[in-house]
Motif scaffolding. Structure first.
Motif, PDB file in Angstrom:
ATOM      1  N   HIS A 237       0.837  -1.208   0.000  1.00  0.00           N
ATOM      2  CA  HIS A 237       0.000   0.000   0.000  1.00  0.00           C
ATOM      3  C   HIS A 237       0.868   1.252   0.000  1.00  0.00           C
ATOM      4  CE1 HIS A 237      -2.413   3.190   2.015  1.00  0.00           C
ATOM      5  NE2 HIS A 237      -3.232   2.816   1.068  1.00  0.00           N
ATOM      6  N   TYR A 266      -6.868  -1.881   0.978  1.00  0.00           N
ATOM      7  CA  TYR A 266      -6.329  -1.367   2.241  1.00  0.00           C
ATOM      8  C   TYR A 266      -7.401  -0.563   2.987  1.00  0.00           C
ATOM      9  CZ  TYR A 266      -2.772   0.304   5.447  1.00  0.00           C
ATOM     10  OH  TYR A 266      -2.029   0.552   6.580  1.00  0.00           O
ATOM     11  N   ARG A 269      -9.536  -2.872   5.125  1.00  0.00           N
ATOM     12  CA  ARG A 269      -8.705  -3.950   5.684  1.00  0.00           C
ATOM     13  C   ARG A 269      -9.300  -4.621   6.926  1.00  0.00           C
ATOM     14  NH1 ARG A 269      -6.626   0.836   6.148  1.00  0.00           N
ATOM     15  NH2 ARG A 269      -5.781   1.725   8.054  1.00  0.00           N
TER      16      ARG A 269
END
Ligand SMILES: C[S@@+](CC[C@H](N)C(=O)[O-])C[C@H]1O[C@@H](n2cnc3c(N)ncnc32)[C@H](O)[C@@H]1O
Length: 284
Positions: A237, A266, A269
């Protein structure tokens, strides 16, 4: 090349576009999977993390040298070659994308491993093998693409000998998508659709052991390996957040679906886990 019930358009888009090919060959050295980082190790060493994840797979397979193993969704064959070199396994890889198979064959021939790693076209919902042909089967981050995971698991069960071992690795939703709050659900669903991750809509950490049981397996372990995957997730990321912003604003986002996926994943997440499921086909 098509298969009844299996539409390859999405997979071709995900893996065939320029951005994906560039990413996987140049950045990931042909591996199409995440990585495993031990506590205390640097998260920035992505290739080491990928090697370590392959080693986790080999240890979970726990088969003797010379055992016959099926790699379901082999990509460019990086995992197959790792299993052959580091664990002495005889690996047959199948994939539905002709350009992945061509890469797998080319790279194995270059490494003089054409005998220990064999690749052929095959859909894991309809495997081109007889019953009980394999001592082990694994899927490294491929079942997520299945529109019918139960059928794929039934096929893995069929081609394994009694006592044969199955290892499934990959990202997975923590629970049913229907139970998420609407914003997170919309984000995850759009990401899964873009990545053709049809299986990830059907199975999740809560129900995969049951699906394995229904396919005839005894689940040995359902390991939540998220802490080991998270460092790679964070590093990827960090590497790609800015490039994705540049592409999104000034480039052609449709060509860089992988950049998009790492950044968007992300953002959700807390709803994504990584699991290693190990199961056995009971001996009669
Ligand atoms: C994320 S990549 C992983 C490749 C490889 N296992 C690795 O780790 O490098 C997923 C792979 O699964 C393959 N795949 C997807 N659906 C499949 C199916 N029904 N049968 C066989 N392979 C499939 C894709 O073509 C792709 O090569």
């Amino acid at each position: 090349m098509g298969v009844e019930g299996l539409d390859l358009t999405g997979l071709r888009r995900v893996y065939g576009q320029f951005g994906s090919r560039w990413f996987y060959t140049r950045v990931a050295r042909n591996a199409r999977h995440w990585g495993w980082t031990e506590p205390g190790q640097s998260k920035w060493r992505l290739w080491r993390a990928q090697r370590q994840l392959q080693d986790v797979l080999g240890r979970k397979l726990a088969l003797s040298a010379g055992a016959r193993v099926l790699d379901a969704g082999c990509g460019a064959g990086v995992v197959a070659r790792a299993m052959a070199v580091r664990f002495g396994l005889r690996v047959t890889g199948v994939d539905v994308l002709d350009f992945h198979l061509a890469e797998a064959k080319r790279l194995s021939a270059r490494a003089r491993m054409g005998e220990r790693t064999v690749f052929r076209w095959g859909d894991y919902h309809r495997l081109p093998f007889g019953d009980g042909e394999f001592d082990g089967v694994y899927s490294m981050e491929t079942l997520v693409h299945s529109p019918d995971p139960s059928r794929a698991l039934a096929e893995f069960h069929r081609v394994l000998r009694p006592g044969g071992r199955l290892v499934l690795l990959g990202p997975i939703s923590v629970g049913p998508l229907g139970e998420l709050e609407p914003r997170a659900r919309a984000l995850i669903e759009s990401f899964l659709e873009a990545m053709t991750m049809t299986g990830a809509v059907i199975y999740h950490a809560g129900n995969l052991p049951r699906l394995l049981g229904e396919a005839g397996f005894e689940v040995e372990e359902a390991l939540d390996a998220t802490p080991y995957y998270t460092p790679t997730f964070e590093a990827v990321h960090a590497y790609f957040r800015l490039p994705w912003e540049v592409v999104r604003r000034f480039g052609d986002p449709a060509k860089w679906i992988n950049l998009r996926s790492t950044v968007e994943m992300y953002g959700v997440r807390e709803h994504v886990a990584w699991y290693v499921h190990t199961a056995v086909k009971p001996s009669r």
